[in-house]
Motif scaffolding. Structure first.
Motif, PDB file in Angstrom:
ATOM      1  N   HIS A   1       0.781  -1.238   0.000  1.00 24.98           N
ATOM      2  CA  HIS A   1       0.000   0.000   0.000  1.00 24.98           C
ATOM      3  C   HIS A   1       0.812   1.288   0.000  1.00 24.98           C
ATOM      4  O   HIS A   1       0.322   2.322  -0.443  1.00 24.98           O
ATOM      5  CB  HIS A   1      -0.932   0.021   1.220  1.00 24.98           C
ATOM      6  CG  HIS A   1      -1.661  -1.262   1.419  1.00 24.98           C
ATOM      7  ND1 HIS A   1      -2.670  -1.680   0.577  1.00 24.98           N
ATOM      8  CD2 HIS A   1      -1.503  -2.254   2.337  1.00 24.98           C
ATOM      9  CE1 HIS A   1      -3.112  -2.868   0.989  1.00 24.98           C
ATOM     10  NE2 HIS A   1      -2.420  -3.234   2.048  1.00 24.98           N
ATOM     11  N   ILE A   2       2.048   1.236   0.515  1.00 26.70           N
ATOM     12  CA  ILE A   2       2.789   2.468   0.789  1.00 26.70           C
ATOM     13  C   ILE A   2       3.096   3.251  -0.487  1.00 26.70           C
ATOM     14  O   ILE A   2       3.187   4.476  -0.468  1.00 26.70           O
ATOM     15  CB  ILE A   2       4.094   2.151   1.583  1.00 26.70           C
ATOM     16  CG1 ILE A   2       4.718   3.435   2.138  1.00 26.70           C
ATOM     17  CG2 ILE A   2       5.071   1.356   0.726  1.00 26.70           C
ATOM     18  CD1 ILE A   2       3.894   4.094   3.218  1.00 26.70           C
ATOM     19  N   GLU A   3       3.231   2.548  -1.623  1.00 26.85           N
ATOM     20  CA  GLU A   3       3.660   3.246  -2.836  1.00 26.85           C
ATOM     21  C   GLU A   3       2.651   4.299  -3.285  1.00 26.85           C
ATOM     22  O   GLU A   3       3.039   5.401  -3.682  1.00 26.85           O
ATOM     23  CB  GLU A   3       3.939   2.262  -3.971  1.00 26.85           C
ATOM     24  CG  GLU A   3       2.742   1.484  -4.452  1.00 26.85           C
ATOM     25  CD  GLU A   3       3.085   0.567  -5.635  1.00 26.85           C
ATOM     26  OE1 GLU A   3       3.155   1.078  -6.767  1.00 26.85           O
ATOM     27  OE2 GLU A   3       3.284  -0.643  -5.414  1.00 26.85           O
ATOM     28  N   CYS A   4       1.349   3.982  -3.230  1.00 28.08           N
ATOM     29  CA  CYS A   4       0.366   4.949  -3.739  1.00 28.08           C
ATOM     30  C   CYS A   4       0.329   6.215  -2.894  1.00 28.08           C
ATOM     31  O   CYS A   4       0.247   7.328  -3.422  1.00 28.08           O
ATOM     32  CB  CYS A   4      -1.019   4.301  -3.808  1.00 28.08           C
ATOM     33  SG  CYS A   4      -1.188   3.127  -5.173  1.00 28.08           S
ATOM     34  N   SER A   5       0.402   6.064  -1.582  1.00 26.73           N
ATOM     35  CA  SER A   5       0.423   7.248  -0.714  1.00 26.73           C
ATOM     36  C   SER A   5       1.625   8.125  -1.023  1.00 26.73           C
ATOM     37  O   SER A   5       1.513   9.349  -1.164  1.00 26.73           O
ATOM     38  CB  SER A   5       0.459   6.820   0.756  1.00 26.73           C
ATOM     39  OG  SER A   5      -0.761   6.235   1.141  1.00 26.73           O
ATOM     40  N   CYS A   6       2.793   7.504  -1.114  1.00 23.47           N
ATOM     41  CA  CYS A   6       4.023   8.276  -1.288  1.00 23.47           C
ATOM     42  C   CYS A   6       4.110   8.909  -2.669  1.00 23.47           C
ATOM     43  O   CYS A   6       4.545  10.062  -2.802  1.00 23.47           O
ATOM     44  CB  CYS A   6       5.238   7.387  -1.043  1.00 23.47           C
ATOM     45  SG  CYS A   6       5.423   6.898   0.679  1.00 23.47           S
ATOM     46  N   ILE A   7       3.696   8.186  -3.701  1.00 20.38           N
ATOM     47  CA  ILE A   7       3.738   8.745  -5.054  1.00 20.38           C
ATOM     48  C   ILE A   7       2.756   9.899  -5.181  1.00 20.38           C
ATOM     49  O   ILE A   7       3.052  10.930  -5.801  1.00 20.38           O
ATOM     50  CB  ILE A   7       3.473   7.641  -6.099  1.00 20.38           C
ATOM     51  CG1 ILE A   7       4.673   6.693  -6.140  1.00 20.38           C
ATOM     52  CG2 ILE A   7       3.211   8.233  -7.481  1.00 20.38           C
ATOM     53  CD1 ILE A   7       4.458   5.432  -6.964  1.00 20.38           C
ATOM     54  N   SER A   8       1.575   9.753  -4.579  1.00 21.12           N
ATOM     55  CA  SER A   8       0.612  10.856  -4.574  1.00 21.12           C
ATOM     56  C   SER A   8       1.191  12.093  -3.902  1.00 21.12           C
ATOM     57  O   SER A   8       1.145  13.201  -4.450  1.00 21.12           O
ATOM     58  CB  SER A   8      -0.669  10.426  -3.845  1.00 21.12           C
ATOM     59  OG  SER A   8      -1.462  11.555  -3.560  1.00 21.12           O
ATOM     60  N   MET A   9       1.767  11.919  -2.725  1.00 26.79           N
ATOM     61  CA  MET A   9       2.300  13.073  -1.989  1.00 26.79           C
ATOM     62  C   MET A   9       3.512  13.675  -2.680  1.00 26.79           C
ATOM     63  O   MET A   9       3.745  14.876  -2.601  1.00 26.79           O
ATOM     64  CB  MET A   9       2.638  12.661  -0.555  1.00 26.79           C
ATOM     65  CG  MET A   9       1.402  12.378   0.292  1.00 26.79           C
ATOM     66  SD  MET A   9       1.740  12.077   2.035  1.00 26.79           S
ATOM     67  CE  MET A   9       2.331  10.384   1.996  1.00 26.79           C
ATOM     68  N   LYS A  10       4.270  12.856  -3.380  1.00 26.89           N
ATOM     69  CA  LYS A  10       5.462  13.338  -4.094  1.00 26.89           C
ATOM     70  C   LYS A  10       5.083  14.358  -5.169  1.00 26.89           C
ATOM     71  O   LYS A  10       5.785  15.364  -5.379  1.00 26.89           O
ATOM     72  CB  LYS A  10       6.191  12.151  -4.732  1.00 26.89           C
ATOM     73  CG  LYS A  10       7.497  12.498  -5.451  1.00 26.89           C
ATOM     74  CD  LYS A  10       8.118  11.238  -6.049  1.00 26.89           C
ATOM     75  CE  LYS A  10       9.425  11.520  -6.767  1.00 26.89           C
ATOM     76  NZ  LYS A  10      10.528  11.773  -5.826  1.00 26.89           N
ATOM     77  N   TYR A  11       3.958  14.122  -5.855  1.00 23.58           N
ATOM     78  CA  TYR A  11       3.590  14.962  -6.997  1.00 23.58           C
ATOM     79  C   TYR A  11       2.414  15.903  -6.732  1.00 23.58           C
ATOM     80  O   TYR A  11       2.292  16.934  -7.394  1.00 23.58           O
ATOM     81  CB  TYR A  11       3.289  14.088  -8.210  1.00 23.58           C
ATOM     82  CG  TYR A  11       4.508  13.370  -8.720  1.00 23.58           C
ATOM     83  CD1 TYR A  11       5.458  14.038  -9.485  1.00 23.58           C
ATOM     84  CD2 TYR A  11       4.741  12.035  -8.393  1.00 23.58           C
ATOM     85  CE1 TYR A  11       6.598  13.388  -9.936  1.00 23.58           C
ATOM     86  CE2 TYR A  11       5.882  11.375  -8.850  1.00 23.58           C
ATOM     87  CZ  TYR A  11       6.805  12.057  -9.608  1.00 23.58           C
ATOM     88  OH  TYR A  11       7.941  11.408 -10.041  1.00 23.58           O
ATOM     89  N   ALA A  12       1.557  15.555  -5.778  1.00 21.91           N
ATOM     90  CA  ALA A  12       0.373  16.385  -5.522  1.00 21.91           C
ATOM     91  C   ALA A  12       0.470  17.170  -4.220  1.00 21.91           C
ATOM     92  O   ALA A  12      -0.385  18.011  -3.942  1.00 21.91           O
ATOM     93  CB  ALA A  12      -0.885  15.517  -5.509  1.00 21.91           C
ATOM     94  N   GLY A  13       1.476  16.864  -3.414  1.00 25.20           N
ATOM     95  CA  GLY A  13       1.584  17.550  -2.132  1.00 25.20           C
ATOM     96  C   GLY A  13       0.762  16.869  -1.056  1.00 25.20           C
ATOM     97  O   GLY A  13       0.449  15.681  -1.150  1.00 25.20           O
ATOM     98  N   GLU A  14       0.377  17.622  -0.040  1.00 26.45           N
ATOM     99  CA  GLU A  14      -0.242  17.031   1.148  1.00 26.45           C
ATOM    100  C   GLU A  14      -1.730  16.745   1.018  1.00 26.45           C
ATOM    101  O   GLU A  14      -2.323  16.173   1.928  1.00 26.45           O
ATOM    102  CB  GLU A  14       0.008  17.946   2.356  1.00 26.45           C
ATOM    103  CG  GLU A  14       1.465  18.002   2.775  1.00 26.45           C
ATOM    104  CD  GLU A  14       1.630  18.606   4.154  1.00 26.45           C
ATOM    105  OE1 GLU A  14       0.618  19.086   4.734  1.00 26.45           O
ATOM    106  OE2 GLU A  14       2.758  18.593   4.678  1.00 26.45           O
TER     107      GLU A  14
END
Length: 469
Positions: free
Chosen positions: A219-232
């Motif tokens: 699961h961790i990849e989707c959270s981190c990739i989202s935050m990497k490009y979309a912010g918080e």
């Protein structure tokens, strides 16, 4: 625009944190094999949503992950590692498998007119991001180490089951049938953030981490990739309905624990494509691909049309008969649009706008593509000029992406509009059924009948091309 929100279980007015700008995340493929057409139904509907948001005047940033690391079929250390399974099957390295099937996925998307997201990120490119977030979750007390692995502690959350109010004791361990209990977990609802100890001793992709050499959990990849490009914060998160639990539930848990505030208020889920025996899935052997449909004589646009004829929140039943009907309906629609493409007149802006009102009403009501398709037929019957009808259909096709104008023009010859007789269309459909039944003698005889009526047919990648002799 009203859009059904899986989080609130009702239609909500779609809002964004910054007016006119949409930050949208869609869960991408696990690239260990071809995507089947059930997978691609979800991507088609997400594509329509993105394009309609753009059509409505928004600037859309769409982010998609590519899962090219170990992806288990459960949250315990059980099931198959899909990437490793693919590598063994084809005697290639995991990264060779990932590259090949990533390219195959986007080729299928191209055939189906699914726009490639602005941001596509393979999970293997974000290992440092995963480790950084997991370290923070440990520091904040939301994670723990056990048996060499790192787990998220769901007991630290006031409300874990965000999409449905389940009782923990009612849930199957790991959510999958036959999954064994992971003795390292404090609670069966806990999930893996990082593996260093796994039954997959021959796991090819591993990285150094503070907990030893290993690889990230599901699961961790989707959270981190989202935050990497979309912010918080995200405005909109999309995926198939089977991702609601545990994947999306766990994304919310770890993201909001890390951030300390709400992460994504709006969730969009597409229901399954089913066969007569249930949900289409690779594990059950029902492995229909876009290429296979083409080999059987079906246009990718016919499959896209088939999907758009149903609402995304309804399960869609796939049969060859249903696809035959969709292809026949698509070809008839093109035949009715074809004469309009020959007009030299200029469209009336007012007339075109009036024709489009019913379309925007349908799409603003929870992306009702089935009603939007009906609007196309209403436009063809409307008391309006050919130029205005053509302009309205072209405008609608910016979102539906069915190549309506392009393929309708292909039905004309020598720049002359042609009305294809119903008798010819009926024979074309009869011939298609004969070919499906492998009765090629009857198919050839029907072709001769069509020729005798003054028409010729040719199978193309876009569908059956019918032209006047």
């Amino acid at each position: 625009m009203l859009l059904y929100n899986s989080l609130t279980r009702q239609k909500d007015t779609f809002k964004t944190a910054e007016p006119g700008k949409v930050k949208m995340y869609t869960c991408g493929p696990t690239v260990y094999h071809y995507a089947h057409i059930g997978n691609l139904r979800t991507y088609i509907m997400e594509d329509v949503l993105e394009k309609y948001l753009t059509y409505s005047g928004n600037e859309v940033l769409r982010i998609m992950n590519i899962t090219d690391v170990g992806h288990l079929t459960s949250d315990g250390d059980t099931g198959d590692d899909k990437m490793l399974k693919g590598a063994k099957r084809e005697h290639k390295t995991v990264m060779e498998i990932a590259e090949y099937y990533t390219n195959a996925f986007f080729e299928d998307c191209r055939k189906l007119n699914i726009k490639k997201p602005e941001c596509v990120q393979p999970a293997t490119g974000c290992i440092d991001d995963f480790i950084r977030v997991i370290l923070s979750l440990l520091e904040k007390g939301y994670a723990y180490e056990a048996g060499g692995n790192v787990y998220f502690d769901t007991s630290k959350l006031e409300h874990y089951y965000r999409f449905h109010d389940f009782r923990e004791e009612d849930l199957e361990v790991g959510v999958r049938e036959g999954v064994e209990s992971d003795e390292n977990k404090r609670s069966k609802a806990d999930f893996v953030l990082w593996f260093t100890k796994s039954k997959f001793d021959d796991q090819e992709l591993k990285w150094d981490s503070p907990w030893g050499v290993g690889y990230p959990g599901w699961h961790i990849e989707c959270s981190c990739i989202s935050m990497k490009y979309a912010g918080e914060t995200l405005d909109l998160h999309c995926g198939g309905i089977d991702n609601v639990f545990p994947h999306h539930t766990n994304e919310i848990a770890q993201s909001e624990a890390y951030l300390g505030h709400e992460w994504c208020p709006q969730w969009f889920h597409v229901l399954h494509l089913n066969t007569n025996s249930g949900k289409m899935s690779k594990s059950k052997g029902e492995f229909l691909t876009v290429s296979l449909l083409e080999e059987k004589g079906y246009s990718p646009m016919a499959y896209r049309f088939f999907c758009l004829q149903s609402h995304y929140r309804k399960s869609l039943v796939f049969t060859w008969e249903n696809l035959d009907n969709a292809q026949a309906a698509y070809n008839k629609l093109l035949a009715r649009i074809a004469p309009l493409t020959q007009t030299a007149d200029t469209a009336s802006e007012e007339e075109t706008a009036n024709l489009l009102k019913a379309y925007t009403e349908a799409m603003d009501n929870d992306l009702n593509t089935a009603q939007a398709v009906t609007v196309l037929y209403d436009i063809l019957k409307a008391d309006a000029s050919a130029a205005s009808k053509l302009a309205a259909i072209a405008d609608i096709d910016k979102t539906l992406s069915l190549n309506l104008i392009e393929n309708a023009k292909a039905l004309t010859q020598n720049d002359t509009a042609q009305d294809i007789p119903e008798e010819v269309l009926a024979l074309v459909e009869e011939r298609r059924n004969a070919r499906k039944e492998k009765d090629f003698a009857r198919a050839d005889a029907i072709r001769d009948q069509i020729t005798a009526l003054g028409w010729t047919i040719r199978e193309t990648r876009q569908g059956t091309e019918i032209t006047k002799i």
